[in-house]
Motif scaffolding. Sequence first.
Motif, PDB file in Angstrom:
ATOM      1  N   ASN A   1      50.389 -84.076  14.924  1.00 59.44           N
ATOM      2  CA  ASN A   1      49.376 -85.098  14.673  1.00 59.44           C
ATOM      3  C   ASN A   1      50.100 -86.396  14.273  1.00 59.44           C
ATOM      4  OD1 ASN A   1      46.937 -86.440  13.009  1.00 59.44           O
ATOM      5  ND2 ASN A   1      46.083 -84.932  14.403  1.00 59.44           N
TER       6      ASN A   1
ATOM      7  N   LEU B   1      49.535 -85.772  22.613  1.00 60.84           N
ATOM      8  CA  LEU B   1      48.440 -86.698  22.891  1.00 60.84           C
ATOM      9  C   LEU B   1      48.880 -88.141  22.654  1.00 60.84           C
ATOM     10  CD1 LEU B   1      45.540 -84.595  21.447  1.00 60.84           C
ATOM     11  CD2 LEU B   1      45.575 -85.587  23.754  1.00 60.84           C
TER      12      LEU B   1
ATOM     13  N   PHE C   1      44.185 -81.957  27.793  1.00 61.42           N
ATOM     14  CA  PHE C   1      43.869 -81.833  26.374  1.00 61.42           C
ATOM     15  C   PHE C   1      42.598 -82.614  26.085  1.00 61.42           C
ATOM     16  CE2 PHE C   1      47.823 -79.894  25.684  1.00 61.42           C
ATOM     17  CZ  PHE C   1      48.014 -79.592  24.338  1.00 61.42           C
ATOM     18  N   SER C   2      41.713 -82.014  25.298  1.00 58.14           N
ATOM     19  CA  SER C   2      40.551 -82.734  24.799  1.00 58.14           C
ATOM     20  C   SER C   2      40.940 -83.439  23.508  1.00 58.14           C
ATOM     21  CB  SER C   2      39.386 -81.777  24.544  1.00 58.14           C
ATOM     22  OG  SER C   2      38.904 -81.256  25.766  1.00 58.14           O
ATOM     23  N   TYR C   3      40.662 -84.729  23.471  1.00 57.41           N
ATOM     24  CA  TYR C   3      41.006 -85.564  22.319  1.00 57.41           C
ATOM     25  C   TYR C   3      39.733 -86.110  21.706  1.00 57.41           C
ATOM     26  CZ  TYR C   3      42.733 -89.650  19.737  1.00 57.41           C
ATOM     27  OH  TYR C   3      42.992 -90.585  18.773  1.00 57.41           O
ATOM     28  N   PHE C   4      39.568 -85.888  20.393  1.00 60.53           N
ATOM     29  CA  PHE C   4      38.392 -86.347  19.670  1.00 60.53           C
ATOM     30  C   PHE C   4      38.791 -87.551  18.819  1.00 60.53           C
ATOM     31  CE2 PHE C   4      38.020 -81.828  20.462  1.00 60.53           C
ATOM     32  CZ  PHE C   4      36.744 -81.716  20.987  1.00 60.53           C
TER      33      PHE C   4
ATOM     34  N   THR D   1      40.570 -86.300  15.150  1.00 60.90           N
ATOM     35  CA  THR D   1      41.711 -85.954  16.004  1.00 60.90           C
ATOM     36  C   THR D   1      42.294 -84.589  15.687  1.00 60.90           C
ATOM     37  OG1 THR D   1      43.432 -86.922  14.569  1.00 60.90           O
ATOM     38  CG2 THR D   1      42.278 -88.405  16.076  1.00 60.90           C
TER      39      THR D   1
ATOM     40  N   SER E   1      41.573 -81.831  18.176  1.00 63.96           N
ATOM     41  CA  SER E   1      41.991 -81.997  19.563  1.00 63.96           C
ATOM     42  C   SER E   1      42.797 -80.787  20.012  1.00 63.96           C
ATOM     43  CB  SER E   1      42.819 -83.274  19.709  1.00 63.96           C
ATOM     44  OG  SER E   1      42.080 -84.403  19.276  1.00 63.96           O
ATOM     45  N   SER E   2      42.607 -80.384  21.285  1.00 67.00           N
ATOM     46  CA  SER E   2      43.225 -79.135  21.728  1.00 67.00           C
ATOM     47  C   SER E   2      43.136 -79.005  23.237  1.00 67.00           C
ATOM     48  CB  SER E   2      42.513 -77.945  21.069  1.00 67.00           C
ATOM     49  OG  SER E   2      42.953 -76.714  21.600  1.00 67.00           O
TER      50      SER E   2
ATOM     51  N   LEU F   1      34.446 -86.889  23.290  1.00 66.04           N
ATOM     52  CA  LEU F   1      35.834 -86.514  23.551  1.00 66.04           C
ATOM     53  C   LEU F   1      36.376 -87.239  24.773  1.00 66.04           C
ATOM     54  CD1 LEU F   1      36.076 -84.333  26.140  1.00 66.04           C
ATOM     55  CD2 LEU F   1      35.013 -82.820  24.495  1.00 66.04           C
TER      56      LEU F   1
ATOM     57  N   THR G   1      39.618 -86.840  27.751  1.00 69.55           N
ATOM     58  CA  THR G   1      40.551 -85.880  28.348  1.00 69.55           C
ATOM     59  C   THR G   1      41.842 -86.590  28.710  1.00 69.55           C
ATOM     60  OG1 THR G   1      38.732 -84.549  29.237  1.00 69.55           O
ATOM     61  CG2 THR G   1      40.913 -84.208  30.191  1.00 69.55           C
ATOM     62  N   HIS G   2      42.945 -86.040  28.221  1.00 71.75           N
ATOM     63  CA  HIS G   2      44.274 -86.591  28.510  1.00 71.75           C
ATOM     64  C   HIS G   2      45.116 -85.522  29.203  1.00 71.75           C
ATOM     65  CE1 HIS G   2      44.107 -90.313  25.967  1.00 71.75           C
ATOM     66  NE2 HIS G   2      43.155 -89.620  25.372  1.00 71.75           N
TER      67      HIS G   2
END
Length: 263
Positions: free
Chosen positions: A43, A67, A102-105, A109, A112-113, A167, A169-170
């Motif tokens: 993180n 991320l 990866f889903s990024y919030f 954060t 995220s996962s 979210l 997406t990366h």
Amino acid sequence: MDAIKLHCVNPWEESFLREEVGGYFAHGVTCEPGTTVLDVGANIGVFSATVYERLDGDVRIYAFEPLPPLHTTLERNAREFFNGRLTALPYGLAAGDAELDFSYFPAATIFSSSRRNQGNVEADRKRVTASIVEMIRQGGLGPALRHVPAPVLRLLVGRQLRVMRKLETHRVSVRPLSAVLDEQGIDRVDLLKVDVEGAELDVLRGVEERHWPLIRQAVVEVEGWRHNRDAICQVFSTHGFTVNAEQGPVQQAADIGMVFAVR
């Protein structure tokens, strides 16, 4: 050494992670001056900062964060606060080289996962809500909230966690740990910390047999505790570690727990 005031994406997350990080140092897991630490799932670098502070800077840290928004902040923290002792690596770890979504919030954060997406995020939001409600009932946010009825707490916390519905997406890179150890010339790992939101076994599968003797200690936050705990414990016990598994009431509500492995 005073606590470093890290740059962050969301200030509340730094405070939350600061509260959580003390739980990693249990069941014989320690850090000594001159140690080498791998912070997997870094993180913004709160765990790394805690180790750096404890050892007054006498540490070598490799921090992994795939991320881009988080890695940018981690790299800035490394540059400004760690005196060249932290290397921020812009990829995650897995069983092999790959590109993953990866889903990024942005507003949360820490959730995220690569394992969360639009299809399962609502179920995860309910699980996280249950965990936070239990933490409040245990007095984690002060005594005043302990006596609020659980249904009211669930409603309030659930509303706050609506941010998980937004979210991004990366596409990011992941690599096996053994390849990184070779590339970076790392000849010992005094502490391997893993917090990767459900991908823990993938990280451990990226360690080749020749590298297991280099690892002295590990602490892993395990998601899907009921399903994954035994498999992760077995990986470490098979490689000669003494293993302890721990799950408190707050973690039980979230189906997570901690695995500690020492030699």
